[in-house]
Design an enzyme around this catalytic site. Structure first.
Site, PDB file in Angstrom:
ATOM      1  N   LYS A 165       0.819  -1.208   0.000  1.00 23.17           N
ATOM      2  CA  LYS A 165       0.000   0.000   0.000  1.00 23.17           C
ATOM      3  C   LYS A 165       0.863   1.272   0.000  1.00 23.17           C
ATOM      4  O   LYS A 165       0.427   2.309  -0.474  1.00 23.17           O
ATOM      5  CB  LYS A 165      -0.912   0.025   1.223  1.00 23.17           C
TER       6      LYS A 165
HETATM    7  C1  LIG Z   1      -4.455  -4.600   0.657  1.00 25.10           C
HETATM    8  C2  LIG Z   1      -3.688  -5.848   0.606  1.00 25.10           C
HETATM    9  C3  LIG Z   1      -3.975  -6.847  -0.323  1.00 25.10           C
HETATM   10  C4  LIG Z   1      -5.137  -6.755  -1.287  1.00 25.10           C
HETATM   11  O1  LIG Z   1      -5.054  -5.636  -2.136  1.00 25.10           O
HETATM   12  P1  LIG Z   1      -6.256  -5.271  -3.110  1.00 25.10           P
HETATM   13  O2  LIG Z   1      -6.036  -3.847  -3.502  1.00 25.10           O
HETATM   14  O3  LIG Z   1      -7.487  -5.498  -2.356  1.00 25.10           O
HETATM   15  O4  LIG Z   1      -6.132  -6.141  -4.272  1.00 25.10           O
HETATM   16  C5  LIG Z   1      -3.156  -7.957  -0.352  1.00 25.10           C
HETATM   17  N1  LIG Z   1      -2.137  -8.118   0.502  1.00 25.10           N
HETATM   18  C6  LIG Z   1      -1.838  -7.181   1.415  1.00 25.10           C
HETATM   19  C7  LIG Z   1      -0.707  -7.415   2.354  1.00 25.10           C
HETATM   20  C8  LIG Z   1      -2.586  -6.006   1.491  1.00 25.10           C
HETATM   21  O5  LIG Z   1      -2.272  -5.066   2.395  1.00 25.10           O
END
Ligand SMILES: *Cc1c(COP(=O)(O)O)cnc(C)c1O
Length: 471
Positions: free
Chosen positions: A112
């Site tokens: 993120k």
């Molecule tokens: C947010 C997140 C995901 C999923 O991401 P999406 O945008 O919902 O596809 C997968 N793994 C981790 C560690 C995350 O923080």
């Protein structure tokens, strides 16, 4: 570049307005009016370029002249200087034709950060230019919240409110939200699950008077700028393995369909991709939809990969809009059905398109644990439980095309889970030394829109602070 809503009745907007708006006023999500494409020569030219430069090349056609190129370049450089690896998102080989794309070298050890570090800078730039403040709200299943609070720490123009499900995020994840202390940062522990948090954020956006009064802005992957920022690493990784001359495949651990949609965007923009695989944990609404053509929510099951404990994959709407030939009415109808009965049917043509565009597989808890142990045993590489879903989903892919697994979190973010599966307690990088001892700041609130809106109204400085001066 102009943007249109998937529900067809909100006004067309430019990149800056889409950035500020988050969710469209008709409840839809914004997508580019047309898809820009990068030529094979442009893509080939990314070879050897620093990550932040590729980010500008990918973003510029999506921002469409809204933000001067030198400003974007400066923002990208500063955003990616917060990462603890010189490559920003390095590739690690774990087997013949099998690679892990490490997206977790940012300040909060999850992918993120890649988008959020840029989003906070973009938002601060646009708000400062307009002499405005904003109230940023977001829901988190664990990682978005920490990434947002970290990214907005040093910005001046936004108050940030993050809703997270009480007791359902790991200690490390929670502390990343609750230890930064500043009057404009608010971690809200909501008595509910992630889907409740996401629904309350949508409620705030759909309450138009509230939304306008507080200058509401969003940081969830419903915000187009986040998806746009994530497109970069697909190009960077593919080019490192020979694109555009050679195709690659990606397997993406996904919940909200954000990261995998960014992969689809990269494909639309001209990146030659052989196969895109959706990987989920036991919350398998997406693999079920690919298999049956029926999108049907079930109860969320808590798993060892909490950031994917999601049953309403918001960004799937963006894909459906595309694959329906941009049939906004059809999308509006399906979303109404989802709200009313918890399901809708894609119909034969869209189901066929979905199957052609994506493979999909889910991993249950014992498969996740077995995969982590197997990869550790075979190559001494420790996968976190989210990344393990990708490794499990692609375990039987054997083609001559390189397979890239997206590693979305550092295993040290889930130390108890890792310890119980492998016996190893992964250490946090030294730069996070104080995380586990610093005091926490958070507010516990019921899963109730009136209580949440009252808290946000009382704390947001949009209604009280003097506007900031232009830059
Ligand atoms: C947010 C997140 C995901 C999923 O991401 P999406 O945008 O919902 O596809 C997968 N793994 C981790 C560690 C995350 O923080």
């Amino acid at each position: 570049m102009r943007y249109v809503s998937t529900r067809g009745t909100a006004p067309e907007l430019g990149f800056e307005e889409v950035l500020l708006a988050g969710l469209a006023r008709d409840g839809g999500l914004y997508v580019p009016k047309t898809w820009p494409t990068l030529s094979p020569a442009t893509i080939a030219g990314f070879a050897g370029m620093p990550f932040h430069q590729v980010a500008v090349e990918v973003l510029e056609p999506l921002t469409g002249g809204a933000i001067p190129r030198d400003v974007q370049a400066e923002m990208a450089k500063s955003a990616y200087s917060t990462f603890g690896h010189p490559a920003v998102t390095p590739l690690v080989q774990i087997g013949p034709n099998r690679f892990v794309l490490e997206l977790f070298h940012g300040p909060t050890l999850a992918f993120k950060d890649v988008a959020m570090q840029l989003l906070a800078r973009l938002l601060d730039y646009v708000l400062t230019k307009r002499g405005r403040r904003a109230t940023v709200v977001g829901a988190t299943s664990g990682d978005t919240g920490g990434a947002a609070i970290e990214a907005f720490r040093s910005t001046r123009c936004a108050d940030v409110f993050i809703l997270f499900p009480h007791g359902r995020v790991s200690d490390v994840q929670r502390r990343m939200m609750t230890t930064p202390s500043a009057p404009h940062l608010h971690a809200l522990s909501i008595e509910g699950d992630f889907d409740d948090c996401q629904a309350r954020v949508k409620d705030m956006f759909n309450h138009l008077a509230f939304r306008d009064r507080l200058h509401l802005s969003g940081v969830n992957s419903i915000n187009w700028a986040r998806i746009a920022a994530q497109v970069t690493y697909y190009f960077v990784a593919a080019v490192a393995l020979g694109a555009p001359h050679r195709k690659v495949s990606f397997t993406v651990p996904t919940g909200n369909f954000g990261d995998i949609f960014a992969a689809h965007v990269a494909r639309r923009m001209g990146l030659p991709i052989e196969r895109l695989t959706i990987a989920t944990n036991s919350n398998d609404i997406l693999p079920r939809t690919v298999a049956t053509g029926v999108y049907e929510t079930r109860r969320v099951v808590p798993t060892s990969s909490p950031s994917m404990d999601i049953q309403v994959s918001s960004n799937f709407e963006r894909y459906l809009y595309e694959s329906s030939g941009r049939d906004a009415q059809g999308i509006t109808h399906r979303m109404a059905s989802l709200k009313q009965s918890g399901r809708f049917e894609l119909g034969a043509p869209m189901t066929a398109a979905l199957k052609a565009d994506f493979a999909a597989a889910s991993a249950d808890e014992s498969t996740i644990a077995a995969t982590i142990r197997q990869v550790w045993h075979d190559c001494g590489y420790l996968l976190d439980p989210h990344t393990a879903c990708a490794a499990a989903a692609s375990a039987h892919n054997s083609s001559a095309t390189p397979e890239i697994l997206l590693a979305t979190a550092h295993p040290a973010k889930f130390p108890d889970t890792m310890k119980s599966i492998t016996g190893i307690h992964p250490a946090l990088p030294p730069r996070l030394d104080r995380l586990l001892t610093d005091p926490e700041h958070m507010t516990r609130l019921p899963n109730d829109i009136a209580a949440i809106e009252a808290f946000v109204t009382a704390r947001s400085s949009v209604l009280t602070a003097a506007p900031v001066g232009g830059r």
